[in-house]
Scaffold this motif. Structure first.
Motif, PDB file in Angstrom:
ATOM      1  N   PHE A 112      95.514  50.077  -5.315  1.00  0.00           N
ATOM      2  CA  PHE A 112      94.694  50.573  -6.430  1.00  0.00           C
ATOM      3  C   PHE A 112      95.554  51.383  -7.408  1.00  0.00           C
ATOM      4  O   PHE A 112      95.428  51.241  -8.632  1.00  0.00           O
ATOM      5  N   PHE A 113      96.421  52.221  -6.887  1.00  0.00           N
ATOM      6  CA  PHE A 113      97.207  53.102  -7.764  1.00  0.00           C
ATOM      7  C   PHE A 113      98.499  52.454  -8.266  1.00  0.00           C
ATOM      8  O   PHE A 113      99.061  52.893  -9.259  1.00  0.00           O
ATOM      9  N   ARG A 114      98.964  51.425  -7.568  1.00  0.00           N
ATOM     10  CA  ARG A 114     100.257  50.810  -7.906  1.00  0.00           C
ATOM     11  C   ARG A 114     100.249  50.270  -9.339  1.00  0.00           C
ATOM     12  O   ARG A 114      99.407  49.440  -9.686  1.00  0.00           O
ATOM     13  N   LEU A 115     101.182  50.745 -10.152  1.00  0.00           N
ATOM     14  CA  LEU A 115     101.342  50.321 -11.550  1.00  0.00           C
ATOM     15  C   LEU A 115     100.050  50.449 -12.356  1.00  0.00           C
ATOM     16  O   LEU A 115      99.863  49.762 -13.357  1.00  0.00           O
ATOM     17  N   ASN A 116      99.141  51.303 -11.899  1.00  0.00           N
ATOM     18  CA  ASN A 116      97.854  51.487 -12.569  1.00  0.00           C
ATOM     19  C   ASN A 116      98.010  52.552 -13.660  1.00  0.00           C
ATOM     20  O   ASN A 116      98.113  53.745 -13.374  1.00  0.00           O
ATOM     21  N   GLU A 117      98.032  52.121 -14.905  1.00  0.00           N
ATOM     22  CA  GLU A 117      98.302  53.055 -16.006  1.00  0.00           C
ATOM     23  C   GLU A 117      97.140  53.997 -16.288  1.00  0.00           C
ATOM     24  O   GLU A 117      97.270  54.910 -17.096  1.00  0.00           O
ATOM     25  N   ASP A 118      96.019  53.787 -15.603  1.00  0.00           N
ATOM     26  CA  ASP A 118      94.950  54.796 -15.686  1.00  0.00           C
ATOM     27  C   ASP A 118      95.353  56.072 -14.950  1.00  0.00           C
ATOM     28  O   ASP A 118      94.772  57.134 -15.169  1.00  0.00           O
ATOM     29  N   PHE A 119      96.326  55.938 -14.047  1.00  0.00           N
ATOM     30  CA  PHE A 119      96.694  57.087 -13.211  1.00  0.00           C
ATOM     31  C   PHE A 119      98.207  57.330 -13.199  1.00  0.00           C
ATOM     32  O   PHE A 119      98.734  57.901 -12.253  1.00  0.00           O
ATOM     33  N   SER A 120      98.896  56.872 -14.228  1.00  0.00           N
ATOM     34  CA  SER A 120     100.342  57.086 -14.256  1.00  0.00           C
ATOM     35  C   SER A 120     100.735  58.225 -15.193  1.00  0.00           C
ATOM     36  O   SER A 120     101.926  58.481 -15.393  1.00  0.00           O
TER      37      SER A 120
ATOM     38  N   LYS B 239      84.789  53.766   1.559  1.00  0.00           N
ATOM     39  CA  LYS B 239      84.627  54.594   0.360  1.00  0.00           C
ATOM     40  C   LYS B 239      85.953  55.287  -0.044  1.00  0.00           C
ATOM     41  O   LYS B 239      86.000  56.031  -1.015  1.00  0.00           O
ATOM     42  N   THR B 240      86.994  55.069   0.737  1.00  0.00           N
ATOM     43  CA  THR B 240      88.225  55.839   0.538  1.00  0.00           C
ATOM     44  C   THR B 240      88.837  55.624  -0.848  1.00  0.00           C
ATOM     45  O   THR B 240      89.225  56.589  -1.514  1.00  0.00           O
ATOM     46  N   VAL B 241      88.926  54.369  -1.281  1.00  0.00           N
ATOM     47  CA  VAL B 241      89.540  54.100  -2.586  1.00  0.00           C
ATOM     48  C   VAL B 241      88.735  54.792  -3.682  1.00  0.00           C
ATOM     49  O   VAL B 241      89.308  55.432  -4.583  1.00  0.00           O
ATOM     50  N   GLU B 242      87.419  54.695  -3.591  1.00  0.00           N
ATOM     51  CA  GLU B 242      86.559  55.303  -4.621  1.00  0.00           C
ATOM     52  C   GLU B 242      86.746  56.826  -4.661  1.00  0.00           C
ATOM     53  O   GLU B 242      86.859  57.420  -5.748  1.00  0.00           O
ATOM     54  N   VAL B 243      86.796  57.439  -3.484  1.00  0.00           N
ATOM     55  CA  VAL B 243      86.951  58.897  -3.437  1.00  0.00           C
ATOM     56  C   VAL B 243      88.360  59.293  -3.904  1.00  0.00           C
ATOM     57  O   VAL B 243      88.519  60.256  -4.667  1.00  0.00           O
ATOM     58  N   ALA B 244      89.359  58.528  -3.478  1.00  0.00           N
ATOM     59  CA  ALA B 244      90.735  58.820  -3.926  1.00  0.00           C
ATOM     60  C   ALA B 244      90.824  58.705  -5.445  1.00  0.00           C
ATOM     61  O   ALA B 244      91.457  59.539  -6.110  1.00  0.00           O
ATOM     62  N   ALA B 245      90.189  57.694  -5.992  1.00  0.00           N
ATOM     63  CA  ALA B 245      90.199  57.506  -7.450  1.00  0.00           C
ATOM     64  C   ALA B 245      89.499  58.673  -8.146  1.00  0.00           C
ATOM     65  O   ALA B 245      89.966  59.169  -9.179  1.00  0.00           O
ATOM     66  N   ALA B 246      88.380  59.117  -7.574  1.00  0.00           N
ATOM     67  CA  ALA B 246      87.627  60.217  -8.190  1.00  0.00           C
ATOM     68  C   ALA B 246      88.423  61.523  -8.151  1.00  0.00           C
ATOM     69  O   ALA B 246      88.482  62.249  -9.153  1.00  0.00           O
ATOM     70  N   ILE B 247      89.043  61.811  -7.010  1.00  0.00           N
ATOM     71  CA  ILE B 247      89.855  63.046  -6.908  1.00  0.00           C
ATOM     72  C   ILE B 247      91.009  62.984  -7.905  1.00  0.00           C
ATOM     73  O   ILE B 247      91.327  63.958  -8.592  1.00  0.00           O
ATOM     74  N   THR B 248      91.618  61.804  -8.006  1.00  0.00           N
ATOM     75  CA  THR B 248      92.759  61.657  -8.908  1.00  0.00           C
ATOM     76  C   THR B 248      92.304  61.750 -10.372  1.00  0.00           C
ATOM     77  O   THR B 248      93.030  62.284 -11.222  1.00  0.00           O
TER      78      THR B 248
ATOM     79  N   ALA C  66     107.537  56.345  -6.857  1.00  0.00           N
ATOM     80  CA  ALA C  66     108.343  57.089  -5.883  1.00  0.00           C
ATOM     81  C   ALA C  66     108.659  58.488  -6.386  1.00  0.00           C
ATOM     82  O   ALA C  66     108.861  59.406  -5.601  1.00  0.00           O
ATOM     83  N   CYS C  67     108.727  58.640  -7.709  1.00  0.00           N
ATOM     84  CA  CYS C  67     108.985  59.937  -8.338  1.00  0.00           C
ATOM     85  C   CYS C  67     108.108  60.012  -9.595  1.00  0.00           C
ATOM     86  O   CYS C  67     107.443  59.051  -9.947  1.00  0.00           O
ATOM     87  N   GLY C  68     108.118  61.144 -10.273  1.00  0.00           N
ATOM     88  CA  GLY C  68     107.356  61.277 -11.511  1.00  0.00           C
ATOM     89  C   GLY C  68     105.958  61.834 -11.301  1.00  0.00           C
ATOM     90  O   GLY C  68     105.533  62.111 -10.175  1.00  0.00           O
ATOM     91  N   ASP C  69     105.214  61.971 -12.428  1.00  0.00           N
ATOM     92  CA  ASP C  69     103.868  62.570 -12.389  1.00  0.00           C
ATOM     93  C   ASP C  69     102.843  61.476 -12.105  1.00  0.00           C
ATOM     94  O   ASP C  69     102.085  61.041 -12.983  1.00  0.00           O
ATOM     95  N   ILE C  70     102.777  61.066 -10.879  1.00  0.00           N
ATOM     96  CA  ILE C  70     102.078  59.851 -10.488  1.00  0.00           C
ATOM     97  C   ILE C  70     101.805  59.960  -8.990  1.00  0.00           C
ATOM     98  O   ILE C  70     102.357  60.824  -8.322  1.00  0.00           O
ATOM     99  N   THR C  71     100.959  59.081  -8.458  1.00  0.00           N
ATOM    100  CA  THR C  71     100.717  59.079  -7.004  1.00  0.00           C
ATOM    101  C   THR C  71     101.996  58.667  -6.286  1.00  0.00           C
ATOM    102  O   THR C  71     102.488  57.558  -6.479  1.00  0.00           O
TER     103      THR C  71
ATOM    104  N   LEU D 105      94.867  52.269   3.772  1.00  0.00           N
ATOM    105  CA  LEU D 105      96.025  52.814   3.071  1.00  0.00           C
ATOM    106  C   LEU D 105      96.559  51.813   2.047  1.00  0.00           C
ATOM    107  O   LEU D 105      96.850  52.175   0.897  1.00  0.00           O
ATOM    108  N   TYR D 106      96.672  50.539   2.437  1.00  0.00           N
ATOM    109  CA  TYR D 106      97.173  49.534   1.491  1.00  0.00           C
ATOM    110  C   TYR D 106      96.224  49.356   0.311  1.00  0.00           C
ATOM    111  O   TYR D 106      96.659  49.131  -0.823  1.00  0.00           O
ATOM    112  N   ASN D 107      94.909  49.456   0.571  1.00  0.00           N
ATOM    113  CA  ASN D 107      93.954  49.351  -0.535  1.00  0.00           C
ATOM    114  C   ASN D 107      94.142  50.499  -1.526  1.00  0.00           C
ATOM    115  O   ASN D 107      94.076  50.299  -2.737  1.00  0.00           O
TER     116      ASN D 107
END
Lengths: 71, 541
Positions: free
Chosen positions: B169-177, B245-254, B135-140, B163-165
């Motif tokens: 994918f990003f929820r609690l994902n420490e690759d992107f936190s 392909k949305t999750v894959e592209v979102a992951a790549a941009i992130t 909800a806050c911080g340097d994260i999605t 959107l839920y996918n």
């Protein structure tokens, strides 16, 4: 403690004034004092506006590239 | 997946203390420490750890030393179940001094929480499948969606699953936190750009493309938008993304943002700075290195912008069902009002409520047979589904009430002014007004038809007073345009009178059905400035 960014209008000219203070009221008082220090003969001040405040930490500052007040 | 934080070798990073602690300990780990701090009280939290609580959705209110927290709760796409609404309302009632705010990202915020209360709050949220992580911080951050997803007769397709996918994918994902900075995403197929695509870091927007002779629905992608003190409108990449392909592209941009985004200076860390340097072409080329080939752009399905407003009673795409778009003035409710809406949604709909990024809400899935009875409910006298032209389109940041950066009071002031204008002036079009308490733009001042930004000044009696500067002509139509400032500073206590005169000038001079935005473009800023000069001479003296 905050770092305050003011713009002061004196005779259709703008100047930046940066003040460190622990309250908005105190910061406004200190603007007057800084102006008194700056001018031998105190000019008529048209406007004092506070545009921004930031918590003071190491490195807190402002870039004063342009004025926000439109004359 | 384990990734290499290669920026840790950059000696410049050592000068950024936030980046240093982010390397030492992931922000999401604060959840492990909360029970200890809750047991030992606010005084046990080292000052240097305060920022880490953002990863748990917690900010200290002003003054920080008092130890009261604001908590933001993630609501992907703004969709809430009945149980979630009741849980949120009871948290606000039991712990949050009856304050419940809907945000401009479809989330909700509590205030006045103490650290001792946080474990129970997190536990209650978990029981109804909710989180504050991200909800806050340097994260999605909370992912904005079409508030009408799945029920929107005009939507290109139902984006809820996509959107839920992405959220999962990003929820609690420490690759992107450990991103360089806050990171805002939207996924919407609403053809009226309800998600405000141009002011998100990344937005997936409705589009079609003929592939192998068949018209496919999917997304165009915009990157690098954001407001704050250096506003920038997102730029579109020359790509078409199929929903799968949305999750894959979102992951790549992130991943690009994580690995190439700037970390040396926090004020230049948002994705918009990388996009500004690279440009959309270079960004696209880098993206394709991660995703492999993607189709080029197709046809955008976007039409005129609706600013996230869905007022009134409308037919859903499902035969016999309706949704009701309700005005919540400046997004603020009491817990009892939240419960009232929850009970209403259960009685007449399926218990669901949708939060809008315009800080309003929608009651979906109301059968035709129940509509007349629903319309008689007394709650609509306080929260109308056909709101007046000012209060219905007013947005405000939190303001000095809770925010450490604000210079002036905003939320109650915006509400009071809008309600007074509604009593005095009858217009044939709404006027979108946004009020902010500092240059950071949390209330999205830059896209308002009339933007009001707070300052403090000395008045003629040499007293320090709250004041405002007025901006005109902002929109996200056709790619967007930020509003422009008019000369003149208005004391807060005279703001209503000045706005009233300015809007009366609009009323007297406008064409039939002409919006304030169109009016500004037709008459020009100088005409409005001239009028404001006169008003300031007559009213503000």
């Amino acid at each position: 403690m905050n770092l305050y960014r003011f713009e002061v209008t004196i005779k259709e000219e703008l100047i930046h004034v940066i003040i460190a203070a622990d309250s908005d009221e105190k910061a406004f008082q200190l603007v007057d004092i800084e102006l008194e220090k700056r001018f031998l003969k105190m000019p008529e001040v048209d406007d004092i506006s506070l545009y921004e405040k930031r918590k003071i930490n190491n490195g807190t500052g402002y870039v004063l590239s342009e004025f926000e007040t439109i004359l | 997946m384990v990734y290499e934080k290669f920026w840790s070798e950059n000696p410049v990073i050592a000068k950024n203390k936030t980046e240093v602690w982010k390397l030492e300990k992931d922000g999401l780990k604060i959840f492990d420490d909360i029970p200890h701090y809750a047991a030992n009280g606010f005084e046990s939290i080292p000052k240097e750890k305060w920022d880490m609580f953002k990863w748990a959705g917690l900010y200290l209110q002003r003054p920080k030393e008092a130890g009261y927290w604001m908590m933001r709760v993630v609501i992907p796409g703004g969709i809430l179940t009945y149980d979630q609404q009741i849980t949120l309302a009871n948290i606000a009632k039991d712990y949050g001094r009856d304050v419940y705010d809907i945000t401009t990202r479809q989330a909700i915020q509590f205030h006045w929480l103490t650290i001792e209360q946080v474990p129970d709050i997190l536990n209650r949220l978990e029981q109804v499948g909710m989180t504050t992580a991200g909800a806050c911080g340097d994260i999605t951050r909370n992912i904005i969606g079409n508030a009408l997803a799945g029920i929107d007769p005009g939507e290109l397709f139902d984006t809820r699953e996509v959107l839920y996918n992405v959220f999962e994918f990003f929820r609690l994902n420490e690759d992107f936190s450990n991103l360089p900075r806050k990171y805002k995403m939207s996924v919407s197929a609403n053809v009226h750009n309800a998600s405000n695509a141009e002011i998100n870091c990344v937005s997936f927007n409705p589009a079609t493309k003929v592939i192998d002779g068949k018209t496919e629905v999917g997304f165009h992608v915009k990157v690098g938008g954001g407001l704050s003190s250096v506003p920038m409108l997102a730029e579109e990449l020359d790509l078409f993304i199929l929903p799968e392909k949305t999750v894959e592209v979102a992951a790549a941009i992130t991943t690009i943002f994580r690995d190439f985004g700037y970390r040396e200076k926090r004020h230049r860390s948002r994705l918009k700075f990388l996009v500004a340097d690279w440009g959309p072409e270079q960004f696209k080329e880098k993206l394709l290195e991660y995703t492999g080939p993607l189709p080029e752009k197709g046809e955008s399905a976007l039409k005129e912008w609706n600013a996230g407003y869905f007022y009134g009673i409308h037919k859903q795409k499902q035969e016999g069902l309706n949704y009701v778009g309700v005005n919540i003035p400046v997004g603020r409710l009491t817990p009892d009002e939240v419960i009232e809406f929850a009970e209403l949604s259960k009685k007449y709909g399926n218990g669901e409520i949708r939060n809008c990024n315009s800080q309003n809400l929608i009651i979906p899935n109301v059968p035709d047979a129940k509509l007349e009875e629903l319309k008689q409910e007394s709650i609509f006298e306080r929260f109308p589904y056909q709101p007046k032209k000012f209060i219905g389109y007013s947005v405000s940041c939190t303001g000095i009430e809770y925010c450490n950066l604000a210079l002036v009071e905003t939320k109650n002031r915006m509400k009071t002014i809008a309600e007074k204008l509604d009593k005095e002036i009858d217009l044939d079009v709404p006027v979108r007004m946004h009020m902010v308490g500092c240059p950071n733009n949390c209330g999205q001042r830059a896209i308002a038809e009339i933007g009001l930004q707070g300052i403090k000044m000395k008045n003629q009696d040499k007293k320090m007073v709250e004041a405002f500067e007025i901006y005109v002509g902002g929109t996200l139509n056709a790619g967007g345009k930020f509003n422009e400032k008019l000369k003149g500073k208005v004391e807060a206590e005279k703001l209503y009178d000045v706005l009233k005169e300015l809007i009366l000038f609009f009323k007297e001079t406008k064409l039939l059905s002409e919006t304030f935005l169109d009016f500004v473009e037709r008459v020009g800023k100088s005409e409005l400035q001239s009028k404001l000069d006169n008003i300031l001479t007559e009213v503000a003296v």
